[in-house]
Design an enzyme around this catalytic site. Sequence first.
Site, PDB file in Angstrom:
ATOM      1  N   ASP A   1     -17.361 -29.578 -14.253  1.00  0.00           N
ATOM      2  CA  ASP A   1     -16.042 -28.955 -14.067  1.00  0.00           C
ATOM      3  C   ASP A   1     -15.688 -28.866 -12.581  1.00  0.00           C
ATOM      4  O   ASP A   1     -14.524 -29.064 -12.201  1.00  0.00           O
ATOM      5  CB  ASP A   1     -16.019 -27.548 -14.689  1.00  0.00           C
ATOM      6  CG  ASP A   1     -16.284 -27.586 -16.178  1.00  0.00           C
ATOM      7  OD1 ASP A   1     -15.926 -28.593 -16.812  1.00  0.00           O
ATOM      8  OD2 ASP A   1     -16.873 -26.626 -16.695  1.00  0.00           O
TER       9      ASP A   1
ATOM     10  N   ALA B   1     -10.769 -22.999 -17.344  1.00  0.00           N
ATOM     11  CA  ALA B   1     -10.758 -21.998 -16.267  1.00  0.00           C
ATOM     12  C   ALA B   1     -11.633 -22.465 -15.097  1.00  0.00           C
ATOM     13  O   ALA B   1     -11.268 -22.301 -13.930  1.00  0.00           O
ATOM     14  CB  ALA B   1     -11.249 -20.655 -16.802  1.00  0.00           C
TER      15      ALA B   1
ATOM     16  N   SER C   1     -20.701 -20.515  -9.006  1.00  0.00           N
ATOM     17  CA  SER C   1     -21.451 -21.472  -8.178  1.00  0.00           C
ATOM     18  C   SER C   1     -20.526 -22.384  -7.362  1.00  0.00           C
ATOM     19  O   SER C   1     -21.009 -23.284  -6.676  1.00  0.00           O
ATOM     20  CB  SER C   1     -22.328 -22.338  -9.086  1.00  0.00           C
ATOM     21  OG  SER C   1     -21.532 -23.189  -9.892  1.00  0.00           O
TER      22      SER C   1
ATOM     23  N   ASP D   1     -19.050 -16.473 -20.475  1.00  0.00           N
ATOM     24  CA  ASP D   1     -20.346 -17.160 -20.564  1.00  0.00           C
ATOM     25  C   ASP D   1     -21.471 -16.135 -20.601  1.00  0.00           C
ATOM     26  O   ASP D   1     -21.580 -15.286 -19.706  1.00  0.00           O
ATOM     27  CB  ASP D   1     -20.551 -18.077 -19.348  1.00  0.00           C
ATOM     28  CG  ASP D   1     -19.678 -19.326 -19.396  1.00  0.00           C
ATOM     29  OD1 ASP D   1     -19.015 -19.555 -20.434  1.00  0.00           O
ATOM     30  OD2 ASP D   1     -19.669 -20.071 -18.394  1.00  0.00           O
TER      31      ASP D   1
ATOM     32  N   LYS E   1     -27.184 -39.211  -9.731  1.00  0.00           N
ATOM     33  CA  LYS E   1     -26.845 -40.546  -9.204  1.00  0.00           C
ATOM     34  C   LYS E   1     -25.407 -40.627  -8.694  1.00  0.00           C
ATOM     35  O   LYS E   1     -24.992 -41.646  -8.173  1.00  0.00           O
ATOM     36  CB  LYS E   1     -27.068 -41.603 -10.291  1.00  0.00           C
ATOM     37  CG  LYS E   1     -28.536 -41.823 -10.626  1.00  0.00           C
ATOM     38  CD  LYS E   1     -28.713 -42.862 -11.714  1.00  0.00           C
ATOM     39  CE  LYS E   1     -28.514 -42.270 -13.091  1.00  0.00           C
ATOM     40  NZ  LYS E   1     -28.416 -43.162 -14.201  1.00  0.00           N
TER      41      LYS E   1
ATOM     42  N   ASP F   1     -29.053 -24.414 -11.557  1.00  0.00           N
ATOM     43  CA  ASP F   1     -28.322 -24.336 -12.826  1.00  0.00           C
ATOM     44  C   ASP F   1     -27.190 -25.377 -12.785  1.00  0.00           C
ATOM     45  O   ASP F   1     -26.307 -25.300 -11.934  1.00  0.00           O
ATOM     46  CB  ASP F   1     -27.753 -22.905 -12.954  1.00  0.00           C
ATOM     47  CG  ASP F   1     -26.969 -22.694 -14.244  1.00  0.00           C
ATOM     48  OD1 ASP F   1     -26.832 -23.648 -15.022  1.00  0.00           O
ATOM     49  OD2 ASP F   1     -26.510 -21.558 -14.459  1.00  0.00           O
TER      50      ASP F   1
ATOM     51  N   GLU G   1     -11.831 -28.557 -25.113  1.00  0.00           N
ATOM     52  CA  GLU G   1     -12.168 -27.297 -25.797  1.00  0.00           C
ATOM     53  C   GLU G   1     -10.939 -26.607 -26.384  1.00  0.00           C
ATOM     54  O   GLU G   1     -11.033 -25.478 -26.845  1.00  0.00           O
ATOM     55  CB  GLU G   1     -12.918 -26.355 -24.837  1.00  0.00           C
ATOM     56  CG  GLU G   1     -14.335 -26.828 -24.579  1.00  0.00           C
ATOM     57  CD  GLU G   1     -15.158 -25.924 -23.688  1.00  0.00           C
ATOM     58  OE1 GLU G   1     -16.401 -26.058 -23.713  1.00  0.00           O
ATOM     59  OE2 GLU G   1     -14.575 -25.105 -22.942  1.00  0.00           O
TER      60      GLU G   1
ATOM     61  N   ASN H   1     -13.563 -19.045 -21.346  1.00  0.00           N
ATOM     62  CA  ASN H   1     -14.690 -18.454 -22.095  1.00  0.00           C
ATOM     63  C   ASN H   1     -15.418 -17.412 -21.277  1.00  0.00           C
ATOM     64  O   ASN H   1     -15.527 -17.547 -20.052  1.00  0.00           O
ATOM     65  CB  ASN H   1     -15.754 -19.523 -22.419  1.00  0.00           C
ATOM     66  CG  ASN H   1     -15.282 -20.551 -23.420  1.00  0.00           C
ATOM     67  OD1 ASN H   1     -14.422 -20.278 -24.243  1.00  0.00           O
ATOM     68  ND2 ASN H   1     -15.851 -21.743 -23.337  1.00  0.00           N
TER      69      ASN H   1
HETATM   70  O1  RIB Z   1     -18.827 -26.780 -18.544  1.00  0.00           O
HETATM   71  C1  RIB Z   1     -19.399 -25.515 -18.558  1.00  0.00           C
HETATM   72  C2  RIB Z   1     -18.611 -24.621 -19.461  1.00  0.00           C
HETATM   73  O2  RIB Z   1     -18.711 -25.091 -20.774  1.00  0.00           O
HETATM   74  C3  RIB Z   1     -19.092 -23.188 -19.514  1.00  0.00           C
HETATM   75  O3  RIB Z   1     -18.494 -22.371 -18.574  1.00  0.00           O
HETATM   76  C4  RIB Z   1     -18.814 -22.798 -20.955  1.00  0.00           C
HETATM   77  O4  RIB Z   1     -17.901 -21.763 -21.085  1.00  0.00           O
HETATM   78  C5  RIB Z   1     -18.343 -24.073 -21.652  1.00  0.00           C
HETATM   79  O5  RIB Z   1     -16.973 -24.125 -21.751  1.00  0.00           O
END
Ligand code: RIB
Length: 311
Positions: free
Chosen positions: A255, A40, A294, A11, A223, A249, A136, A9
């Site tokens: 991920d 990704a 990040s 963002d 936690k 953030d 997704e 995606n």
């Molecule tokens: O987990 C974060 C991700 O969720 C973002 O990068 C966004 O694209 C969604 O897929």
Amino acid sequence: MIIVFGSINVDMIFPVDHFPAPGETIASKPHEISYGGKGANQALAASRLGGKVALVGATGDDDIGNRMLRHLRREGVTTSGVAHLKDHPTGTAIITVDKTGENQIIISGGANLAAAEDQIPDEIMTDSNILLMQMETPTDHIETLIHRADENGMRAILNLAPAKEISLEALQKLEYLIVNETEAAFLAEQHGIENVGDGNDEDLIIAIAKKLGIKCILTCGKKGSIMSDHNGTILNTPALPLEAEDIVDTTGAGDAFCGTFVAALHSRMYVEEALKYANIAGSLACTKKGAQSSYAYFQKIEEIYNMLYPE
Ligand code: RIB
């Protein structure tokens, strides 16, 4: 090799003071466009830990899709299994991030919704590779991939994010399931899993792991994480002790956790060690803006690991 079947995606990140209430219009600070998508993101996190990673999914045949794939290739991720679809736009996520670093995400799936399991040939579904997936891309293709992995003796790991219905039969064939607290509650509801005992996080993940008969990991933000095996044996791992002002953030922190965990496992670390690396990577991802932007490299994660867990 780690094969990630997942989303890609662009963002669009809007920093706000607070999330808008229904019917409310609010102003954001200048927005930023960055690279994301759970597939990704996890592929990049795994690659930064040193894993050999191939991403399989789909983008539109557009400039932003091509730029994101070039970026992943520069980071060592193989993208030859990504389809470029003429009749679909690249997936897009609108992300608002508030002052505490919490986020809300709306996704327009675009090409991700046309990613197909047959993009992964049987030849690479082997016991020396690991398959990593999120939710997704189409669920029926994820279920088929889990069955194909099982038939080929390949290890399969699913991050049930975002939470969606999926068959019990497929879940039972995974090696690991990774969920956050919201996803765990959704899954328990879907499959009638009762949170007995005190009804706390540990009880919930034990109940899920016993029902599925596999190893399940619950990520609990600040936690850290709790893993339960199919017998209900628990392994708790702490996150980094971050102060509120360190959290910029949280987008993509889960991920970073998943990609790092799988790369660590694939490099033959013990699960205890892999979970420590994953928690460090997930925590560090909260200290900078964006998802992929990040993520820390192996050296930084290892430096912190050695400091926290000296031999
Ligand atoms: O987990 C974060 C991700 O969720 C973002 O990068 C966004 O694209 C969604 O897929």
